[in-house]
Design an enzyme around this catalytic site. Structure first.
Site, PDB file in Angstrom:
ATOM      1  CD  GLU A   1      -2.930  -1.122   2.325  1.00 15.86           C
ATOM      2  OE1 GLU A   1      -2.497  -0.673   3.400  1.00 15.86           O
ATOM      3  OE2 GLU A   1      -4.049  -1.625   2.196  1.00 15.86           O
TER       4      GLU A   1
ATOM      5  CD  GLU B   1       4.000 -20.525  13.399  1.00 18.63           C
ATOM      6  OE1 GLU B   1       4.030 -20.730  14.626  1.00 18.63           O
ATOM      7  OE2 GLU B   1       3.083 -19.922  12.829  1.00 18.63           O
TER       8      GLU B   1
END
Length: 259
Positions: free
Chosen positions: A34, A65
């Protein structure tokens, strides 16, 4: 402090690189994506690394992870260096992938930031310059960090990049003057910004933006200083990218301290 580190990285030719797993990684990539349309930045300036690679954006790869070495390898792959900021996002505080990324980034000379929603292991804090620890309390659904922790993470990331971009001159008051008019919506927004800042009609704003090659900030300087695009770009360069400075306006007033 985190905002200052990121601002310094931007001014020094460095990057902000997020690293996270699952929801944390997705939020980092979202914030990175963004920045170009909001602040007119290059897509390389703010980047996101997610455990498991880009496929983890749309498909849960929870086991990724746990790979400490993969986090370190991802940092090596981005050639993270002393000019950069590595921003680790680990809602649970000690995600191995994020630990690996932070540890390797620190060894390569980068500044490091950790964002966690709970207290991280003490040894992890030895590898970070700044720790941001919003304590959100137990999740509504136990263990689902996409909820309260995820919401807090998005808020923090918004504050860090927006704060750093404002300090870097990528805004004029509360206006996104560095946006690039590349869609119908952004053309309209850019015109309205120029109309407001320069007190001109839409047609004049549209013409100035076209003459400025789609750059709203340049159009503002052109109109306010009544100069060509080349001269406006020179003035902006001299002013370090600050529109107010380029047009000769005083900086915004500093609000008085709270009683």
């Amino acid at each position: 402090m985190a905002i200052e580190l990121v601002e310094h990285a931007f001014r020094s030719g460095g990057r902000l690189i997020y690293a996270g797993a699952g929801t944390s990684g997705r939020l980092g990539i979202l914030d990175a994506a963004e920045c170009p349309p909001t602040f007119g930045t290059d897509s390389e300036l703010v980047q996101g690394i997610i455990a498991g690679g880009l496929q983890a954006l749309v498909r849960s790869l929870e086991g990724a992870e746990d790979d400490f070495d993969a986090g370190a390898a991802a940092v090596d792959g981005r050639e993270v260096g002393a000019a950069d900021v590595l921003f680790g996002i680990a809602a649970s505080g000690g995600t191995p992938f994020v630990r690996g990324a932070l540890t390797r980034a620190a060894s390569r000379g980068a500044k490091t930031v950790l964002l966690a929603a709970t207290d991280p292991p003490p040894d992890l804090l030895l590898n970070v310059d700044v720790a941001i620890l919003p304590k959100v309390g137990p999740e509504v659904l136990t263990g689902s960090t996409r909820l309260k922790a995820g919401t807090a993470t998005k808020l923090v990331l918004n504050m860090v990049t927006t704060g750093a971009m404002i300090r870097w001159g990528r805004a004029y008051g509360n206006l996104m003057v560095d946006l690039r008019a590349s869609s119908a919506k952004l053309h309209d927004r850019g015109e309205r910004i120029v109309m407001e800042v320069c007190d001109v009609e839409r047609e004049a704003a549209r013409h100035a933006i076209e003459e400025a090659g789609g750059f709203v900030k340049t159009a503002i300087v052109m109109l306010k200083r009544r100069v060509s695009r080349a001269e406006a770009e020179r003035l902006l360069a001299e002013a370090g990218g600050y529109a107010r400075r380029a047009v000769g306006e005083p900086p915004p007033p500093v609000p008085p301290p709270r009683a």
